[in-house]
Design a protein around this motif. Structure first.
Motif, PDB file in Angstrom:
ATOM      1  N   ASP A 132       7.753   0.739 -23.845  1.00 22.99           N
ATOM      2  CA  ASP A 132       6.464   1.429 -23.761  1.00 22.99           C
ATOM      3  C   ASP A 132       5.879   1.655 -25.151  1.00 22.99           C
ATOM      4  O   ASP A 132       4.692   1.418 -25.388  1.00 22.99           O
ATOM      5  CB  ASP A 132       6.641   2.760 -23.024  1.00 22.99           C
ATOM      6  CG  ASP A 132       5.310   3.384 -22.631  1.00 22.99           C
ATOM      7  OD1 ASP A 132       4.356   2.637 -22.390  1.00 22.99           O
ATOM      8  OD2 ASP A 132       5.241   4.630 -22.547  1.00 22.99           O
ATOM      9  N   LYS A 143       3.144   1.315 -20.077  1.00 19.26           N
ATOM     10  CA  LYS A 143       3.802   1.458 -18.789  1.00 19.26           C
ATOM     11  C   LYS A 143       2.931   2.283 -17.828  1.00 19.26           C
ATOM     12  O   LYS A 143       2.119   3.106 -18.274  1.00 19.26           O
ATOM     13  CB  LYS A 143       5.150   2.163 -18.958  1.00 19.26           C
ATOM     14  CG  LYS A 143       6.290   1.279 -19.425  1.00 19.26           C
ATOM     15  CD  LYS A 143       7.550   2.118 -19.598  1.00 19.26           C
ATOM     16  CE  LYS A 143       8.780   1.274 -19.831  1.00 19.26           C
ATOM     17  NZ  LYS A 143       9.339   0.703 -18.597  1.00 19.26           N
ATOM     18  N   GLU A 145       2.357   5.309 -15.664  1.00 24.43           N
ATOM     19  CA  GLU A 145       2.924   6.658 -15.755  1.00 24.43           C
ATOM     20  C   GLU A 145       3.604   7.039 -14.442  1.00 24.43           C
ATOM     21  O   GLU A 145       3.060   6.842 -13.358  1.00 24.43           O
ATOM     22  CB  GLU A 145       1.831   7.674 -16.090  1.00 24.43           C
ATOM     23  CG  GLU A 145       1.318   7.559 -17.518  1.00 24.43           C
ATOM     24  CD  GLU A 145       0.421   8.721 -17.897  1.00 24.43           C
ATOM     25  OE1 GLU A 145       0.517   9.780 -17.229  1.00 24.43           O
ATOM     26  OE2 GLU A 145      -0.368   8.576 -18.841  1.00 24.43           O
ATOM     27  N   THR A 146       4.796   7.606 -14.566  1.00 22.16           N
ATOM     28  CA  THR A 146       5.544   8.027 -13.389  1.00 22.16           C
ATOM     29  C   THR A 146       6.546   9.094 -13.807  1.00 22.16           C
ATOM     30  O   THR A 146       6.569   9.524 -14.957  1.00 22.16           O
ATOM     31  CB  THR A 146       6.257   6.820 -12.737  1.00 22.16           C
ATOM     32  OG1 THR A 146       6.865   7.249 -11.519  1.00 22.16           O
ATOM     33  CG2 THR A 146       7.313   6.232 -13.647  1.00 22.16           C
ATOM     34  N   ASN A 147       7.401   9.511 -12.879  1.00 22.20           N
ATOM     35  CA  ASN A 147       8.446  10.482 -13.184  1.00 22.20           C
ATOM     36  C   ASN A 147       9.631  10.226 -12.252  1.00 22.20           C
ATOM     37  O   ASN A 147       9.611   9.300 -11.437  1.00 22.20           O
ATOM     38  CB  ASN A 147       7.929  11.925 -13.037  1.00 22.20           C
ATOM     39  CG  ASN A 147       7.298  12.175 -11.672  1.00 22.20           C
ATOM     40  OD1 ASN A 147       7.878  11.829 -10.635  1.00 22.20           O
ATOM     41  ND2 ASN A 147       6.113  12.764 -11.669  1.00 22.20           N
ATOM     42  N   PHE A 148      10.653  11.046 -12.373  1.00 17.74           N
ATOM     43  CA  PHE A 148      11.882  10.806 -11.621  1.00 17.74           C
ATOM     44  C   PHE A 148      11.672  10.885 -10.116  1.00 17.74           C
ATOM     45  O   PHE A 148      12.444  10.296  -9.350  1.00 17.74           O
ATOM     46  CB  PHE A 148      12.960  11.813 -12.041  1.00 17.74           C
ATOM     47  CG  PHE A 148      14.270  11.610 -11.313  1.00 17.74           C
ATOM     48  CD1 PHE A 148      15.045  10.495 -11.561  1.00 17.74           C
ATOM     49  CD2 PHE A 148      14.698  12.525 -10.354  1.00 17.74           C
ATOM     50  CE1 PHE A 148      16.235  10.288 -10.882  1.00 17.74           C
ATOM     51  CE2 PHE A 148      15.882  12.331  -9.671  1.00 17.74           C
ATOM     52  CZ  PHE A 148      16.659  11.211  -9.933  1.00 17.74           C
ATOM     53  N   GLN A 149      10.618  11.568  -9.683  1.00 21.95           N
ATOM     54  CA  GLN A 149      10.370  11.681  -8.246  1.00 21.95           C
ATOM     55  C   GLN A 149      10.223  10.305  -7.592  1.00 21.95           C
ATOM     56  O   GLN A 149      10.632  10.115  -6.437  1.00 21.95           O
ATOM     57  CB  GLN A 149       9.107  12.518  -7.993  1.00 21.95           C
ATOM     58  CG  GLN A 149       8.882  12.892  -6.529  1.00 21.95           C
ATOM     59  CD  GLN A 149       9.990  13.801  -5.984  1.00 21.95           C
ATOM     60  OE1 GLN A 149      10.427  14.738  -6.654  1.00 21.95           O
ATOM     61  NE2 GLN A 149      10.442  13.514  -4.764  1.00 21.95           N
ATOM     62  N   TRP A 151      11.801   7.520  -8.399  1.00 25.90           N
ATOM     63  CA  TRP A 151      13.133   6.966  -8.173  1.00 25.90           C
ATOM     64  C   TRP A 151      13.847   7.697  -7.019  1.00 25.90           C
ATOM     65  O   TRP A 151      14.520   7.073  -6.218  1.00 25.90           O
ATOM     66  CB  TRP A 151      13.961   7.064  -9.455  1.00 25.90           C
ATOM     67  CG  TRP A 151      13.738   5.890 -10.352  1.00 25.90           C
ATOM     68  CD1 TRP A 151      14.527   4.786 -10.486  1.00 25.90           C
ATOM     69  CD2 TRP A 151      12.638   5.680 -11.236  1.00 25.90           C
ATOM     70  NE1 TRP A 151      13.997   3.906 -11.393  1.00 25.90           N
ATOM     71  CE2 TRP A 151      12.823   4.438 -11.875  1.00 25.90           C
ATOM     72  CE3 TRP A 151      11.506   6.425 -11.558  1.00 25.90           C
ATOM     73  CZ2 TRP A 151      11.937   3.924 -12.818  1.00 25.90           C
ATOM     74  CZ3 TRP A 151      10.613   5.916 -12.485  1.00 25.90           C
ATOM     75  CH2 TRP A 151      10.838   4.677 -13.101  1.00 25.90           C
ATOM     76  N   LYS A 152      13.640   9.001  -6.956  1.00 23.65           N
ATOM     77  CA  LYS A 152      14.266   9.788  -5.886  1.00 23.65           C
ATOM     78  C   LYS A 152      13.717   9.371  -4.527  1.00 23.65           C
ATOM     79  O   LYS A 152      14.483   9.161  -3.572  1.00 23.65           O
ATOM     80  CB  LYS A 152      14.022  11.272  -6.128  1.00 23.65           C
ATOM     81  CG  LYS A 152      14.695  12.192  -5.121  1.00 23.65           C
ATOM     82  CD  LYS A 152      14.445  13.650  -5.470  1.00 23.65           C
ATOM     83  CE  LYS A 152      15.079  14.580  -4.442  1.00 23.65           C
ATOM     84  NZ  LYS A 152      14.819  16.011  -4.759  1.00 23.65           N
ATOM     85  N   TYR A 168       5.237  -0.863 -10.573  1.00 20.01           N
ATOM     86  CA  TYR A 168       5.703  -0.380 -11.883  1.00 20.01           C
ATOM     87  C   TYR A 168       6.571  -1.451 -12.543  1.00 20.01           C
ATOM     88  O   TYR A 168       6.423  -1.751 -13.736  1.00 20.01           O
ATOM     89  CB  TYR A 168       6.485   0.913 -11.668  1.00 20.01           C
ATOM     90  CG  TYR A 168       7.202   1.447 -12.873  1.00 20.01           C
ATOM     91  CD1 TYR A 168       6.550   2.282 -13.788  1.00 20.01           C
ATOM     92  CD2 TYR A 168       8.539   1.138 -13.112  1.00 20.01           C
ATOM     93  CE1 TYR A 168       7.220   2.778 -14.896  1.00 20.01           C
ATOM     94  CE2 TYR A 168       9.208   1.636 -14.214  1.00 20.01           C
ATOM     95  CZ  TYR A 168       8.544   2.456 -15.103  1.00 20.01           C
ATOM     96  OH  TYR A 168       9.218   2.942 -16.207  1.00 20.01           O
TER      97      TYR A 168
END
Length: 252
Positions: A132, A143, A145-149, A151-152, A168
């Motif tokens: 990134d 990249k 934009e995202t967060n761990f949610q 992947w969960k 992504y």
């Protein structure tokens, strides 16, 4: 002249699942592991083609069954002469081999790689070497934009999350090739990307016939004529040494 087939690759994997005692626990013993990692998706592209990719279905994610997409990726990798990935040496290829092993699938054999993370670390002195940052610094994108949610949710088999994960993933492959192309003229220790006969005098990286002499290349034993490509700007040297410059004695 034969141009080697480069495959740009990126994997997205599920997080490990384990029982831990403390949030900052550094070492997790094997008996505390509940589930190892597996592939959630992969994306890849040939040098002059569009991005392709696959992700798990919701049912496959819940069953932690990535065999279908692993088999598809193995078929693609077997067509590649060189695989380009960011952290290929320490992550992507070992991770893929792990899935082949644990699924009992046919082994790949040696996969020749170009690791853009290693190229960044070995050839430059940049503040960060993650994809990134490099993409942003070189002005080729960023990249998603995202967060761990994400992947969960993907781990739990959420169809929308798996679709977003693949998008992504595909964007990362586009960034990967753009960063590779930007770094290409400046990095050392790249393998030959063109196969030629002795009668073909072309750049070994892009195949251009437009090259010019650019000084000499010296080793401990011999001296070679050095060339620079007028198209990709990379340096190369003749296969045979300039005998009149070769030292009679070598340093020890």
């Amino acid at each position: 002249m034969n141009k080697l087939k480069l495959l740009f690759l990126d994997l997205e994997t599920a997080p490990l699942l384990a029982y831990i005692w403390r949030p900052n626990q550094e070492f997790i013993p094997y008996h505390a592991m509940v589930q190892d990692s597996f592939l959630l998706s992969w994306s890849a592209k040939w040098e002059d083609s569009d991005v392709v990719g696959m992700s798990l279905t919701g049912a496959e994610a819940r069953a932690q069954d990535d065999e279908r997409i692993v088999l598809a990726l193995a078929k693609l990798l077997r067509q590649a002469d060189i695989v380009v990935a960011h952290n290929a040496t320490s992550f992507d290829i070992p991770m893929f081999n792990s899935r082949l092993l644990l699924l009992g699938l046919e082994p790949m054999g040696r996969v020749k790689t170009i690791d853009t993370l290693r190229l960044a670390r070995q050839n430059f002195n940049l503040s960060h070497n993650n994809l990134d940052y490099l993409a942003s610094l070189l002005g080729v994108g960023a990249k998603i934009e995202t967060n761990f949610q994400l992947w969960k949710d993907a781990y739990m088999g959420n169809k929308a999350a798996l679709k977003d994960m693949l998008e992504y993933n595909k964007n990362d492959v586009v960034l990967l090739q753009a960063v590779y192309d930007k770094m290409l003229p400046y990095v050392n220790t790249l393998p030959r990307l063109i196969e030629t006969t002795d009668s073909e005098f072309v750049c070994p990286f892009c195949g251009s016939e437009s090259v010019h002499k650019r000084g000499l290349y010296r080793t401990g034993a011999s001296t070679y004529q050095r060339y620079q490509c007028n198209d990709c700007l990379r340096y190369s040297r003749q296969k045979t040494s300039l005998k009149e410059y070769a030292p009679a004695l070598q340093p020890v």
